[in-house]
Design a protein around this motif. Structure first.
Motif, short mmCIF file in Angstrom:
data_model
loop_
_atom_site.label_atom_id
_atom_site.label_comp_id
_atom_site.label_asym_id
_atom_site.label_seq_id
_atom_site.Cartn_x
_atom_site.Cartn_y
_atom_site.Cartn_z
N MET A 154 0.84 -1.20 0.00
CA MET A 154 0.00 0.00 0.00
C MET A 154 0.87 1.26 0.00
O MET A 154 0.55 2.25 -0.65
N GLY A 155 1.98 1.21 0.73
CA GLY A 155 2.91 2.34 0.75
C GLY A 155 3.49 2.63 -0.63
O GLY A 155 3.57 3.79 -1.06
N VAL A 156 3.89 1.57 -1.34
CA VAL A 156 4.42 1.74 -2.70
C VAL A 156 3.34 2.29 -3.64
O VAL A 156 3.56 3.24 -4.40
N GLY A 157 2.13 1.68 -3.57
CA GLY A 157 1.04 2.12 -4.44
C GLY A 157 0.63 3.56 -4.18
O GLY A 157 0.31 4.30 -5.12
N SER A 158 0.65 3.97 -2.90
CA SER A 158 0.27 5.35 -2.59
C SER A 158 1.25 6.34 -3.21
O SER A 158 0.85 7.39 -3.70
N GLY A 159 2.54 5.99 -3.20
CA GLY A 159 3.54 6.87 -3.81
C GLY A 159 3.34 6.99 -5.31
O GLY A 159 3.50 8.08 -5.89
N MET A 160 3.00 5.89 -5.96
CA MET A 160 2.75 5.93 -7.41
C MET A 160 1.54 6.80 -7.74
O MET A 160 1.57 7.64 -8.66
N LEU A 161 0.44 6.61 -6.99
CA LEU A 161 -0.75 7.42 -7.23
C LEU A 161 -0.48 8.89 -6.97
O LEU A 161 -0.96 9.76 -7.70
N TRP A 162 0.28 9.17 -5.91
CA TRP A 162 0.58 10.57 -5.58
C TRP A 162 1.41 11.22 -6.69
O TRP A 162 1.20 12.38 -7.04
N ALA A 163 2.34 10.47 -7.27
CA ALA A 163 3.15 10.99 -8.36
C ALA A 163 2.28 11.34 -9.57
O ALA A 163 2.45 12.40 -10.19
N VAL A 164 1.32 10.48 -9.90
CA VAL A 164 0.39 10.77 -11.01
C VAL A 164 -0.43 12.02 -10.70
O VAL A 164 -0.61 12.89 -11.57
N ALA A 165 -0.90 12.14 -9.46
CA ALA A 165 -1.68 13.32 -9.08
C ALA A 165 -0.86 14.60 -9.19
O ALA A 165 -1.35 15.63 -9.65
N MET A 166 0.41 14.55 -8.77
CA MET A 166 1.27 15.74 -8.85
C MET A 166 1.52 16.16 -10.29
O MET A 166 1.57 17.35 -10.61
N VAL A 167 1.67 15.17 -11.18
CA VAL A 167 1.84 15.49 -12.61
C VAL A 167 0.58 16.17 -13.15
O VAL A 167 0.65 17.15 -13.89
N ARG A 168 -0.59 15.68 -12.76
CA ARG A 168 -1.84 16.28 -13.21
C ARG A 168 -2.01 17.70 -12.66
O ARG A 168 -2.45 18.59 -13.39
N ILE A 169 -1.65 17.92 -11.42
CA ILE A 169 -1.76 19.26 -10.83
C ILE A 169 -0.84 20.23 -11.55
O ILE A 169 -1.20 21.38 -11.82
N ARG A 170 0.36 19.77 -11.87
CA ARG A 170 1.32 20.62 -12.58
C ARG A 170 0.87 20.89 -14.02
O ARG A 170 1.00 22.01 -14.53
N LYS A 171 0.33 19.85 -14.66
CA LYS A 171 -0.08 19.99 -16.05
C LYS A 171 -1.25 20.94 -16.21
O LYS A 171 -1.32 21.71 -17.17
N ASP A 172 -2.20 20.90 -15.28
CA ASP A 172 -3.34 21.82 -15.31
C ASP A 172 -3.41 22.52 -13.96
O ASP A 172 -4.07 22.06 -13.04
N ASN A 173 -2.69 23.66 -13.86
CA ASN A 173 -2.60 24.35 -12.57
C ASN A 173 -3.69 25.40 -12.39
O ASN A 173 -3.58 26.30 -11.55
N SER A 174 -4.77 25.29 -13.19
CA SER A 174 -5.86 26.26 -13.08
C SER A 174 -6.81 25.93 -11.94
O SER A 174 -7.58 26.78 -11.49
N HIS A 175 -6.77 24.68 -11.45
CA HIS A 175 -7.68 24.29 -10.38
C HIS A 175 -7.24 24.93 -9.06
O HIS A 175 -6.05 24.95 -8.72
N SER A 176 -8.20 25.45 -8.32
CA SER A 176 -7.92 26.05 -7.02
C SER A 176 -7.47 24.99 -6.02
O SER A 176 -8.04 23.90 -5.97
N ALA A 177 -6.46 25.34 -5.22
CA ALA A 177 -6.00 24.41 -4.18
C ALA A 177 -7.11 24.18 -3.14
O ALA A 177 -7.18 23.10 -2.54
N THR A 178 -7.97 25.17 -2.95
CA THR A 178 -9.10 25.01 -2.03
C THR A 178 -10.05 23.93 -2.54
O THR A 178 -10.47 23.04 -1.78
#
Length: 298
Positions: A154-178
């Protein structure tokens, strides 16, 4: 002196990592109150979801406007948090942290492939320092950090999912952090509650059972988890995902020290050496960024 947006984003990620290093404390408090491991995470995420209801109503127009793309990013980050928090319950805290923090490797590769980010020499040096630090804490030459149980995976999988999420946040940074924070906790609660209802329906806790841990949980949410989560979703909008993964490794530093103090787990020369290496890996690029302008002025 006015800080640049880049510097503010890096400080936000360093702060967020430090906050997540204390994430285990209320989780363990719920576990000590007698909650089943799967229900620990459901209750944990229910509290911020309820706290954010007024903000959700206030931001509803923007949440709807964000559409499926906003919700997908929130689902990925929420799923990563679910896996990570559950791994803390089912394996050692430090093991969960270290396996999660293979994130810089996944994030750097994904950022190179999907965003075209350069893999610099300093990034490679920082990742090498981070891996060396993790191996040192695990016990270099004694125990190689290969996942050994469900919590580890689960620890390994969480890191992989978090990496994908960070790429998406960087790619489309128009979404509010709130708005991302709202979705982050909502989906974390939905996923964790669904898993708990399917796998441990007879273990559902009652209010009286959770009351002993509730004051601590509320304090952590108000002063650490909610602002830390906002910072962890705001900073990555302006930084390379690989850099974000390294900056977040302050969590291991804070986590290893806090576990040693509060949970009476070992912390000697080996652990200190690993912490120093990981802290150096986290701070290498931010310190370089501060040094470069001075060099130019000279």
């Amino acid at each position: 002196m006015t800080m640049s947006l880049d510097t503010k984003a890096k400080l936000a990620c360093l702060y967020a990592g430090g906050v997540w290093g204390l994430f285990w404390i209320p989780l363990r408090a719920l576990e000590d109150a007698g909650l089943h491991g799967l229900w620990v995470t459901a209750v944990y995420f229910l509290v911020p979801t309820i706290c954010l209801l007024p903000v959700t109503v206030w931001r509803w127009h923007y949440v709807r406007k964000g559409g499926a793309q906003l919700q997908l990013t929130a689902m990925l980050s929420g799923g990563a948090l679910l896996l990570y928090s559950t791994s803390i319950v089912f394996t050692d805290v430090v093991r969960a942290m270290l396996l999660f923090y293979l994130t810089p490797v996944w994030a750097t590769i994904l950022a190179r492939v999907l965003l075209g980010d350069a893999i610099t020499l300093s990034r490679l040096v920082a990742m090498a320092m981070a891996v060396a630090g993790m191996l040192t804490i695990f016990g270099l030459g004694v125990r190689f950090p290969v996942p050994q149980n469900a919590g580890d995976w689960m620890g390994v999988g969480s890191g992989m999912l978090w990496a994908v999420a960070m790429v998406r946040i960087r790619k489309d940074n128009s979404h509010s952090a709130t708005d991302l924070t709202i979705g982050f906790f909502l989906w974390s609660f939905v996923f964790s509650a669904a898993v708990a209802l399917v796998l441990a329906p007879q273990q559902m806790p009652n209010v009286a059972q959770t009351m002993p841990a509730l004051p601590l949980l509320l304090v952590f949410m108000a002063f650490l988890v909610l602002p830390g989560t906002y910072a962890s979703l705001w900073g990555p909008k302006y930084l390379s995902p690989g850099v974000v993964g390294l900056l977040f490794m302050t969590e291991i530093v804070v986590g290893a020290i806090s576990v040693a103090i509060l949970a009476d787990e070992p912390f000697g020369v080996r652990e200190l050496s690993g912490v120093i290496l990981i802290a150096g890996a986290s701070l290498l690029e931010p310190l370089q960024a501060l040094y470069r302008p001075r060099v130019r002025r000279v």
